[in-house]
Motif scaffolding. Structure first.
Motif, PDB file in Angstrom:
ATOM      1  N   ALA A 128      -6.000 -27.070 -44.977  1.00  0.00           N
ATOM      2  CA  ALA A 128      -6.497 -28.301 -45.585  1.00  0.00           C
ATOM      3  C   ALA A 128      -7.895 -28.683 -45.123  1.00  0.00           C
ATOM      4  CB  ALA A 128      -5.533 -29.454 -45.293  1.00  0.00           C
ATOM      5  N   ASN A 129      -8.401 -28.039 -44.120  1.00  0.00           N
ATOM      6  CA  ASN A 129      -9.705 -28.408 -43.568  1.00  0.00           C
ATOM      7  C   ASN A 129     -10.874 -27.884 -44.382  1.00  0.00           C
ATOM      8  OD1 ASN A 129     -11.470 -29.392 -41.319  1.00  0.00           O
ATOM      9  ND2 ASN A 129     -11.925 -27.203 -41.125  1.00  0.00           N
ATOM     10  N   HIS A 130     -10.673 -26.764 -45.085  1.00  0.00           N
ATOM     11  CA  HIS A 130     -11.797 -26.121 -45.758  1.00  0.00           C
ATOM     12  C   HIS A 130     -11.309 -25.164 -46.842  1.00  0.00           C
ATOM     13  CE1 HIS A 130     -10.731 -23.663 -42.159  1.00  0.00           C
ATOM     14  NE2 HIS A 130     -10.664 -22.706 -43.076  1.00  0.00           N
ATOM     15  N   LYS A 164     -16.417 -26.871 -45.479  1.00  0.00           N
ATOM     16  CA  LYS A 164     -15.568 -27.984 -45.018  1.00  0.00           C
ATOM     17  C   LYS A 164     -15.408 -29.041 -46.101  1.00  0.00           C
ATOM     18  CE  LYS A 164     -14.912 -31.213 -41.155  1.00  0.00           C
ATOM     19  NZ  LYS A 164     -13.508 -30.795 -40.954  1.00  0.00           N
ATOM     20  N   TYR A 167     -12.962 -35.609 -46.509  1.00  0.00           N
ATOM     21  CA  TYR A 167     -11.797 -36.470 -46.621  1.00  0.00           C
ATOM     22  C   TYR A 167     -12.156 -37.926 -46.882  1.00  0.00           C
ATOM     23  CZ  TYR A 167      -8.287 -32.978 -46.108  1.00  0.00           C
ATOM     24  OH  TYR A 167      -7.461 -31.909 -46.375  1.00  0.00           O
ATOM     25  N   ARG A 173      -8.526 -35.790 -51.853  1.00  0.00           N
ATOM     26  CA  ARG A 173      -7.251 -36.021 -51.157  1.00  0.00           C
ATOM     27  C   ARG A 173      -6.074 -35.927 -52.140  1.00  0.00           C
ATOM     28  NH1 ARG A 173      -6.767 -40.049 -46.307  1.00  0.00           N
ATOM     29  NH2 ARG A 173      -8.660 -39.661 -45.120  1.00  0.00           N
ATOM     30  N   MET A 176      -5.440 -32.349 -53.033  1.00  0.00           N
ATOM     31  CA  MET A 176      -4.829 -31.597 -51.936  1.00  0.00           C
ATOM     32  C   MET A 176      -3.326 -31.862 -51.884  1.00  0.00           C
ATOM     33  SD  MET A 176      -5.367 -29.426 -49.471  1.00  0.00           S
ATOM     34  CE  MET A 176      -7.139 -29.482 -49.084  1.00  0.00           C
ATOM     35  N   CYS A 193       0.294 -26.158 -40.790  1.00  0.00           N
ATOM     36  CA  CYS A 193      -1.006 -26.671 -41.201  1.00  0.00           C
ATOM     37  C   CYS A 193      -2.107 -26.227 -40.244  1.00  0.00           C
ATOM     38  CB  CYS A 193      -0.951 -28.193 -41.329  1.00  0.00           C
ATOM     39  SG  CYS A 193       0.193 -28.701 -42.634  1.00  0.00           S
ATOM     40  N   VAL A 199      -8.208 -32.599 -39.600  1.00  0.00           N
ATOM     41  CA  VAL A 199      -7.951 -33.374 -40.818  1.00  0.00           C
ATOM     42  C   VAL A 199      -7.495 -34.763 -40.402  1.00  0.00           C
ATOM     43  CG1 VAL A 199      -6.492 -33.528 -42.880  1.00  0.00           C
ATOM     44  CG2 VAL A 199      -7.372 -31.302 -42.127  1.00  0.00           C
ATOM     45  N   PHE A 203      -4.237 -38.822 -43.667  1.00  0.00           N
ATOM     46  CA  PHE A 203      -3.969 -37.953 -44.818  1.00  0.00           C
ATOM     47  C   PHE A 203      -2.599 -37.305 -44.666  1.00  0.00           C
ATOM     48  CE2 PHE A 203      -3.673 -33.667 -46.532  1.00  0.00           C
ATOM     49  CZ  PHE A 203      -3.755 -33.960 -47.884  1.00  0.00           C
ATOM     50  N   TRP A 204      -2.330 -36.748 -43.489  1.00  0.00           N
ATOM     51  CA  TRP A 204      -1.033 -36.110 -43.277  1.00  0.00           C
ATOM     52  C   TRP A 204       0.097 -37.133 -43.432  1.00  0.00           C
ATOM     53  CZ3 TRP A 204      -1.922 -31.368 -43.874  1.00  0.00           C
ATOM     54  CH2 TRP A 204      -2.916 -30.654 -43.190  1.00  0.00           C
TER      55      TRP A 204
END
Length: 439
Positions: A128-130, A164, A167, A173, A176, A193, A199, A203-204
């Motif tokens: 999820a970072n990039h 990257k 967010y 978001r 994702m 993850c 991240v 978001f998580w």
């Protein structure tokens, strides 16, 4: 290696992490507490390197005692800045498709269905970072990535094949989370993850809450070891610090005192319900730092025993460890593991998996048994007990290459042991020897 023995040690017990109390509502999926995770490197696990070939390996993993199959990223890989011939699994081109190197979506579905038929769970590596710099998102939504003053996407570390994500962008978001829904709808059982700590935690929290409305029993593993990741987000986190400490112990740089200090600090830092992924190898360590045999030498099995028995731990087996494959996998090229018959390492890990499945005291998180040290141990020996009502697991591990003597006697019961000799009122543990027995 089992022997019919039960050890009676005269030593006193010293409380280490307190006595867990059963939770009225489980903090994690019921099936996860005594589970064993297997990291599947789809590219390298078989000569074909496909979902179909990996599906053929699932019965053997089931027999080994694997509960959760973590698939390294299965998505298409970008070409811009690609490293090597095949590229990094972590340079994602499209979150909602599969790498043609591995097969088709239908092939993945067949793999997933086969795992479920065997009562095994499948989790996907989620990045999820990039994305890759030429990803579908980068081409269609220029504002979804962070960019420098010249408009170029941002690279972290030496990851020149990634871009990257931003967010601060609500649309990104949403996309994702929707991409994660795509795989949950196909039946996957959770996510590991990647670089989860990079991240934003909110978001998580938001995404997982939404996903769990659909699948309350999702299992979520974070590559990261911050206590914050357990705040309404992840079930399990990495124990990177412990891993490097175990390397140091195996190399004679650290010992029992440092290990006890780590365990005390981790128990203080982490919530009681935290599951902590423990390992002697994984894809990062294997490819970049060396195999467990290179790093741990003759201490390999003793360190694996700790990963299966220490408090709050959830053990990980990486591709090839189940047959003692001593090889650093190439990361950006095809470098498949040869077909290898079951051997002594297979039996070793099978015994550890059975030990975990059969003993409630070894459960991860808040279900695990109270942790207490055995006092009066000779220098270099870590002795401890995990205990719940009706179940007790005793462990002695020699964390040195020199033989030691422990006062004690034995009678009845089963024991998993190596380099152990029973004397008259004494137990002789050879270098890196161990014994684990249950009551």
């Amino acid at each position: 290696m089992k022997s019919a023995m039960r050890f009676l040690l005269p030593a006193l017990l010293m409380t280490g992490c307190g006595t867990p109390k059963p939770a009225e509502t489980p903090a994690h999926p019921e099936w996860s507490y005594r589970s064993v995770v297997y990291e599947l490197n789809v590219r390298q696990a078989t000569p074909d390197g496909t979902f179909a070939a990996a599906a053929d390996r699932l019965p053997a993993l089931k027999e080994l005692g694997v509960d959760i199959v973590w698939c390294m990223p299965i998505y298409p890989i970008g070409t811009q800045g690609r490293k090597g011939t095949l590229g990094s699994y972590y340079a994602i081109l499209d979150y909602c498709d599969v790498n043609p190197e591995f097969g088709t979506l239908a092939d993945f579905d067949a793999f997933l269905n086969r795992a479920h038929e065997l009562d095994m769970k499948v989790i996907l590596d989620w990045v999820a970072n990039h994305t890759s710099p030429d990803s579908k998102w980068a081409q269609e939504h220029r504002d979804w990535h962070l960019r420098d003053s010249l408009g170029n996407t941002v690279v972290e570390y030496d990851w020149t094949d990634i871009a990257k994500l931003d967010y601060g962008n609500r649309d990104m978001r949403r996309a994702m989370t929707d991409a994660m829904h795509f795989w949950v709808d196909r039946g996957v059982d959770g996510f590991r993850c990647d670089m989860a700590m990079l991240v934003p935690i909110d978001f998580w929290q938001t995404s997982f809450a939404e996903l769990k409305e659909k699948r309350p029993d999702l299992y979520l593993l974070a590559e990261g070891e911050s206590a914050e990741l357990h705040d309404r987000a992840f079930d399990a986190t990495y124990t990177w610090e412990l891993h490097h400490l175990l390397n140091d112990v195996a190399q004679g740089k650290k010992g029992v005192a440092e290990l006890k200090a780590y365990l005390a600090a981790d128990a203080e830092k982490m919530p009681r319900e935290a599951m902590r992924l423990m390992f002697t190898s994984n894809h990062d360590e294997n490819s970049w730092a060396g195999t467990e045999f290179e790093r741990m030498g003759d201490a390999v099995r003793a360190m694996a025993v700790l990963c299966f028995t220490l408090p709050q731990g959830q053990p990980l087996i990486y591709t090839g460890q189940e047959v003692g494959y001593d090889h650093r996998f190439e990361f950006f090229e095809k470098d498949s593991m040869p077909v290898t018959e079951a051997n002594e390492f297979t039996e070793f890990y099978r015994s550890l998996c059975a030990l975990r499945h059969d003993n409630e005291a070894l459960a991860a998180g808040e279900r695990g048994g109270a942790f207490r040290y055995l006092e009066g141990m000779p220098d270099g020996v870590l002795g401890f007990v995990r205990e719940t009502d009706g179940n007790r697991v005793n462990c002695l591990v020699n964390l040195t290459p020199e033989p030691v003597e422990v006062k004690g006697s034995c009678s009845g019961g089963d024991c998993l042991a190596e380099h152990l000799t029973v004397g008259d009122g004494t137990l002789q543990l050879g270098g890196w020897g161990y014994c684990v027995w249950t009551e």
